[in-house]
Motif scaffolding. Structure first.
Motif, PDB file in Angstrom:
ATOM      1  N   ILE A 298      -4.444  -5.396  -5.213  1.00  0.00           N
ATOM      2  CA  ILE A 298      -5.122  -4.711  -4.372  1.00  0.00           C
ATOM      3  C   ILE A 298      -6.591  -5.280  -5.103  1.00  0.00           C
TER       4      ILE A 298
ATOM      5  N   CYS B 223     -10.716  -5.513  -9.485  1.00  0.00           N
ATOM      6  CA  CYS B 223     -10.496  -4.844  -8.512  1.00  0.00           C
ATOM      7  C   CYS B 223     -11.838  -4.008  -8.529  1.00  0.00           C
TER       8      CYS B 223
ATOM      9  N   VAL C 286       0.872  -1.325  -0.060  1.00  0.00           N
ATOM     10  CA  VAL C 286       0.060   0.034   0.175  1.00  0.00           C
ATOM     11  C   VAL C 286       0.898   1.185   0.163  1.00  0.00           C
TER      12      VAL C 286
ATOM     13  N   TYR D 167     -13.130  -0.301  -6.954  1.00  0.00           N
ATOM     14  CA  TYR D 167     -12.568   0.779  -6.316  1.00  0.00           C
ATOM     15  C   TYR D 167     -13.836   1.872  -5.922  1.00  0.00           C
TER      16      TYR D 167
ATOM     17  N   GLY E 112      -8.825   5.161   4.159  1.00  0.00           N
ATOM     18  CA  GLY E 112      -8.912   4.264   3.079  1.00  0.00           C
ATOM     19  C   GLY E 112      -8.740   2.790   3.662  1.00  0.00           C
TER      20      GLY E 112
ATOM     21  N   PHE F 242      -7.552  -0.993   2.135  1.00  0.00           N
ATOM     22  CA  PHE F 242      -7.020  -1.802   0.898  1.00  0.00           C
ATOM     23  C   PHE F 242      -7.346  -3.306   1.299  1.00  0.00           C
ATOM     24  N   GLU F 243      -7.988  -4.115   0.292  1.00  0.00           N
ATOM     25  CA  GLU F 243      -7.892  -5.528   0.733  1.00  0.00           C
ATOM     26  C   GLU F 243      -7.050  -5.957  -0.609  1.00  0.00           C
TER      27      GLU F 243
ATOM     28  N   HIS G 130      -9.910  -4.781  -3.408  1.00  0.00           N
ATOM     29  CA  HIS G 130     -11.006  -3.966  -3.096  1.00  0.00           C
ATOM     30  C   HIS G 130     -10.176  -2.617  -2.495  1.00  0.00           C
ATOM     31  N   TRP G 131     -10.618  -1.489  -2.879  1.00  0.00           N
ATOM     32  CA  TRP G 131     -10.039  -0.373  -2.125  1.00  0.00           C
ATOM     33  C   TRP G 131     -11.282   0.567  -2.013  1.00  0.00           C
ATOM     34  N   ARG G 132     -11.386   1.064  -0.827  1.00  0.00           N
ATOM     35  CA  ARG G 132     -12.569   1.954  -0.361  1.00  0.00           C
ATOM     36  C   ARG G 132     -12.107   3.152   0.283  1.00  0.00           C
ATOM     37  N   ASP G 133     -12.197   4.471  -0.189  1.00  0.00           N
ATOM     38  CA  ASP G 133     -12.030   5.505   0.556  1.00  0.00           C
ATOM     39  C   ASP G 133     -13.058   6.261   1.215  1.00  0.00           C
TER      40      ASP G 133
ATOM     41  N   MET H 242      -3.315  -3.160  -9.056  1.00  0.00           N
ATOM     42  CA  MET H 242      -4.797  -3.842  -8.793  1.00  0.00           C
ATOM     43  C   MET H 242      -4.902  -4.943  -9.522  1.00  0.00           C
TER      44      MET H 242
END
Length: 126
Positions: free
Chosen positions: A106, A31, A8, A33, A97, A99-100, A108-111, A27
């Motif tokens: 990556i 992925c 990351v 996002y 954030g 990050f999986e 899964h990415w959630r912000d 990613m």
């Protein structure tokens, strides 16, 4: 093998370098996002289109990580200040954030951030 935290941190460095191809390469092809509360982008093509629109407006990007931690499941959590220089004005947003990762990519990415703050900044640069 690098830790998920290392991956990351490397990913964030790619943002600061404005390297969209390398960002996507970090990613998984499928992925997800998700900038909360907007709709998620799924897959490289959709993510490229979404990021390119925003990145093309920024002459510089400077993401600052204040805290980073890895959960027992390998997910990495970041507390950041994301900064974008757009039309000679810095847009700055506090971001949390998640990050999986799987197989060092990556998935899964959630912000999470204040979308009203983003809209207000957008209005100042017209």
């Amino acid at each position: 093998m690098p830790s998920n935290i290392d991956k990351v941190r490397d990913f964030i460095a790619l943002w600061n370098a404005r390297d969209l191809d390398a960002i996507l390469a970090a990613m998984a092809p499928d992925c997800i996002y998700h900038n909360m509360p907007w709709d998620p982008l799924v897959g490289h093509a959709a993510i490229r289109q979404g990021l390119a629109r925003f990145m093309s407006n920024a002459s510089e990007i400077d993401w600052r990580v204040y805290h980073i931690a890895q959960g027992e499941n390998g997910a990495v959590m970041t507390e950041r200040l994301d900064r974008f220089l757009i039309k000679d004005k810095w847009w700055e947003f506090p971001v949390m954030g998640i990050f999986e990762l799987q197989d060092e990519l990556i998935t899964h990415w959630r912000d999470y951030f204040d979308s009203a703050q983003v809209q207000a900044a957008r209005a100042t640069v017209g």
